[in-house]
Structure formats: C-alpha cells, structure tokens
Design a protein around this motif. Structure first.
Motif, PDB file in Angstrom:
ATOM      1  N   ARG A  63      -3.123   1.076   2.632  1.00  0.00           N
ATOM      2  CA  ARG A  63      -2.171   1.647   3.543  1.00  0.00           C
ATOM      3  C   ARG A  63      -0.848   0.859   3.589  1.00  0.00           C
ATOM      4  O   ARG A  63       0.380   1.492   3.640  1.00  0.00           O
ATOM      5  CB  ARG A  63      -2.713   1.602   4.828  1.00  0.00           C
ATOM      6  CG  ARG A  63      -3.896   2.462   4.861  1.00  0.00           C
ATOM      7  CD  ARG A  63      -4.345   3.007   6.456  1.00  0.00           C
ATOM      8  NE  ARG A  63      -3.294   3.784   7.062  1.00  0.00           N
ATOM      9  CZ  ARG A  63      -3.166   4.073   8.181  1.00  0.00           C
ATOM     10  NH1 ARG A  63      -4.159   3.351   9.141  1.00  0.00           N
ATOM     11  NH2 ARG A  63      -2.246   4.973   8.799  1.00  0.00           N
ATOM     12  N   GLU A  68       2.209   3.173   5.159  1.00  0.00           N
ATOM     13  CA  GLU A  68       1.608   3.736   6.138  1.00  0.00           C
ATOM     14  C   GLU A  68       1.625   2.963   7.425  1.00  0.00           C
ATOM     15  O   GLU A  68       1.695   3.449   8.519  1.00  0.00           O
ATOM     16  CB  GLU A  68       0.310   4.454   5.816  1.00  0.00           C
ATOM     17  CG  GLU A  68       0.443   5.393   4.650  1.00  0.00           C
ATOM     18  CD  GLU A  68      -1.060   5.949   4.292  1.00  0.00           C
ATOM     19  OE1 GLU A  68      -2.094   5.336   5.079  1.00  0.00           O
ATOM     20  OE2 GLU A  68      -1.098   6.690   3.486  1.00  0.00           O
ATOM     21  N   VAL A  69       1.344   1.475   7.133  1.00  0.00           N
ATOM     22  CA  VAL A  69       1.335   0.725   8.153  1.00  0.00           C
ATOM     23  C   VAL A  69       2.451  -0.334   8.001  1.00  0.00           C
ATOM     24  O   VAL A  69       2.969  -0.658   6.722  1.00  0.00           O
ATOM     25  CB  VAL A  69       0.235   0.222   8.463  1.00  0.00           C
ATOM     26  CG1 VAL A  69      -0.916   0.900   8.979  1.00  0.00           C
ATOM     27  CG2 VAL A  69      -0.391  -0.504   7.271  1.00  0.00           C
ATOM     28  N   GLU A  75       0.996   1.271  12.737  1.00  0.00           N
ATOM     29  CA  GLU A  75       1.364   2.588  12.358  1.00  0.00           C
ATOM     30  C   GLU A  75       2.866   2.734  12.163  1.00  0.00           C
ATOM     31  O   GLU A  75       3.444   2.261  13.340  1.00  0.00           O
ATOM     32  CB  GLU A  75       0.665   3.616  13.016  1.00  0.00           C
ATOM     33  CG  GLU A  75      -0.788   3.820  13.168  1.00  0.00           C
ATOM     34  CD  GLU A  75      -1.429   4.259  11.839  1.00  0.00           C
ATOM     35  OE1 GLU A  75      -0.621   4.739  10.792  1.00  0.00           O
ATOM     36  OE2 GLU A  75      -2.497   3.904  11.588  1.00  0.00           O
ATOM     37  N   SER A  84       2.342   9.105  15.367  1.00  0.00           N
ATOM     38  CA  SER A  84       2.367   9.172  13.764  1.00  0.00           C
ATOM     39  C   SER A  84       2.240  10.762  13.493  1.00  0.00           C
ATOM     40  O   SER A  84       1.774  11.609  14.313  1.00  0.00           O
ATOM     41  CB  SER A  84       1.275   8.150  13.143  1.00  0.00           C
ATOM     42  OG  SER A  84       0.094   8.937  13.370  1.00  0.00           O
ATOM     43  N   SER A  90       1.541   5.218  17.962  1.00  0.00           N
ATOM     44  CA  SER A  90       2.328   4.291  17.020  1.00  0.00           C
ATOM     45  C   SER A  90       1.782   2.923  16.801  1.00  0.00           C
ATOM     46  O   SER A  90       1.739   2.416  15.837  1.00  0.00           O
ATOM     47  CB  SER A  90       3.838   4.203  17.120  1.00  0.00           C
ATOM     48  OG  SER A  90       3.775   3.397  18.446  1.00  0.00           O
TER      49      SER A  90
END
Length: 320
Positions: A63, A68-69, A75, A84, A90
């Motif tokens: 991720r 994505e992170v 997040e 998100s 978040s």
C-alpha cells in the motif's frame, strides 16, 4: 516521517530478508540500553522500528509503494472532507491501540519478531491481539546477551583457573574457569548482559573460552595423551621413569621388553570430563630413542649380535 526505505538504508526492491537484516543491525546500534542518555537515540530507535513495522508487513508495504498510505502508515487524504476515497477516516486505527502502530506503536511498531530477534528469543510479555501495551513505558523485554572471549593455557583449563573480564557497563569481574574446560566452551554469567526493558531481567554475559594448545599433551574428552621417549636400555631391561601429567609428574614403571608404540594407562590422571563429570585417564605412548650420536660399542655389539639373532619385523607386520 522520512521514507522508511531511506531510514533502513535499503532499496525499494529489497527482499524481506534484506529488510530484516538492515533493521536488526540498526536496532542494535541505536537501542537505548546500548547508549543510555545518548541525545536523540530513543527517537532514532523509534524511527527505525516504525520503518520496519511498515516494510515488514507485506500488505502495508504494498500500500505504501502504491501511495495509498504515507511513511507513518496513515491513509493519504483524498478529499471528501478529510475522508479517504473508501470513506474511512484519514488516520487509520489498528485494533488494540491508536495510530499506525496499533498495539505496538510504543517504539515505532515493535512486533513479537523484534523481541524474538533482539532479546534472546522471548516474545514481548502480553503480546497478541488486543493486548494494548502500546507505549514504551509498558513494553517489557529481557535484555540482550553480550559475548566475550578469554584465552587460557592448556594446564589452567585442565585444572581450573580464573580470568578477569571488563563488562560493557564498565565493571570488571573474575570469571571462574572450571576444571576440565574445553576449547570454545561457553560459560554463562546470569544477569551480566544488557539491562531489560520495563523492569524485565537483564541479559547474560556469554564467555567463550579458548584453550591454548600444549607442547606435548593432547586431549580427547576427559583423557590426556602424551608421547614419552625412553632409552634403549629402559625399553629392553625395564625401568621406573618420571612422566608428566596435567597435575604434576608421577613415577611410572616401564615393563621390560617395551617397544615404540607400547601404551601405558594411568587411571584418573586425565581431566574432569564436562560430559561425565568424572576424571579421565592419561595414556602414555612410549617411543624408543637410540643414542645420538651413535655409540661405537653399541654399534659393534649389534653387528655381532645381528649375525646370529636377527629377526624380521616387516614380515610379521605384513609389509612384505
């Protein structure tokens, strides 16, 4: 937080094993116990642990690589009023704790394998789903063991002795080398390693003993072997000779007619075996040595004697 790959000093294509090795090396260098009071050491250690917590988890790592992170495992914002794209808040919250590290956030995401690797194979007390021991103050772990080595002469190892070593904390202690200590044998000194975390026990000092070889003694378990030269007349006529042992010289009878290779057994004159805890024996192998330089009368005698009393030793031994 910085890029976790940069923190651990590995490339994005690094294998899981490479990441673990890099982490272990850095963690040992920056563990607070190794440099107590060192400015910034604890923060550096937290950063290293957090980087490993993210990259050691295949899902989190994937991720992060996809964006994505972020480096802290949070997040990334994607609009929608702080939520998100999937509707989650978040900042991710793992079960059993708060923030990206969940129950292990204390030192940047410690996991059980961290404690297993660095603290003698023992897991963090209370580790597991929902344990909630998420701060450095609540973490407990046995201290790491520290390795030392000493070198002792053969006879001192056989009979027992002491050696003084300086510990990593600056203290000096006398280490008892028990009788019969073998080469590369390890002695464990309880509680003399690094201190534990959160009141956990300290690690141990592991002292490896290196035994110097002896000029004429050799050892097999608890038995001692030695070659002893004897004269021709001692071999033919027999004699009482002094033979060295690890505990001092003793008188030994050489039977008449002894030969090179004849072996005498001295019971209980070996060393204490670490396996049986009983004293071994000493084996004395005789070696007949002629006069040097040759004795003229002996040569004349042998010339006369050999004409009527010669014997074939090689044929008897099957060499002809």
């Amino acid at each position: 937080m910085r890029d976790p790959y940069t923190v651990l000093g590995v490339t994005r294509g690094a294998s899981a094993d490479d990441i673990k090795k890099a982490y272990r090396k850095l963690a040992k260098q920056h563990h607070p116990d190794l440099k107590p009071g060192h400015a910034g050491n604890e923060e550096r250690f937290k950063e290293i642990s957090a980087a490993y917590a993210l990259l050691s988890d295949p899902v989190k790592r994937a991720r992060y690589d996809r964006g994505e992170v972020d480096a802290s495992g949070n997040e990334r914002h994607a609009g929608f009023g702080g939520r998100s794209a999937h509707g989650a808040r978040s900042r991710a919250h793992a079960p059993g704790g708060s923030g990206a590290g969940g129950a292990d956030e204390g030192f940047g995401g410690w996991g059980d394998d961290w404690f297993s690797d660095l603290f003698g194979g023992r897991k963090r007390p209370g580790a597991g789903a929902g344990s909630g021991t998420g701060t450095s103050g609540g973490a407990k772990a046995r201290g790491t063991d520290i390795a030392y080595s000493v070198t002792v002469p053969f006879l001192e190892a056989a009979n027992g002795t002491k050696r003084r070593i300086s510990l990593s904390n600056g203290k000096s202690i006398d280490v008892a080398i028990p009788p019969g200590t073998e080469n590369e044998q390890k002695l464990r000194l309880k509680g003399q390693g690094l201190s534990g975390l959160g009141g956990a026990p300290a690690g141990d000092a592991i002292v490896e003993v290196h035994v110097e070889p002896h000029p004429y003694f050799t050892r097999q378990d608890g038995d001692i072997h030695v070659d002893v030269p004897i004269t021709l007349n001692e071999a033919v006529l027999g004699a009482t000779i002094r033979v060295p042992t690890v505990s001092g010289p003793v008188a030994v009878k050489v039977p008449p007619g002894s030969n090179t290779g004849s072996t005498l057994r001295l019971r209980g004159k070996g060393v204490v075996s670490q396996k049986t805890k009983a004293a071994g024996d000493q084996y004395v192998k005789l070696k007949v040595v002629l006069p040097d330089p040759p004795d003229a009368e002996l040569v004349q005698f042998m010339e006369k004697w050999s004409k009527t009393r010669s014997y074939d030793v090689r044929k008897k031994a099957g060499l002809e």
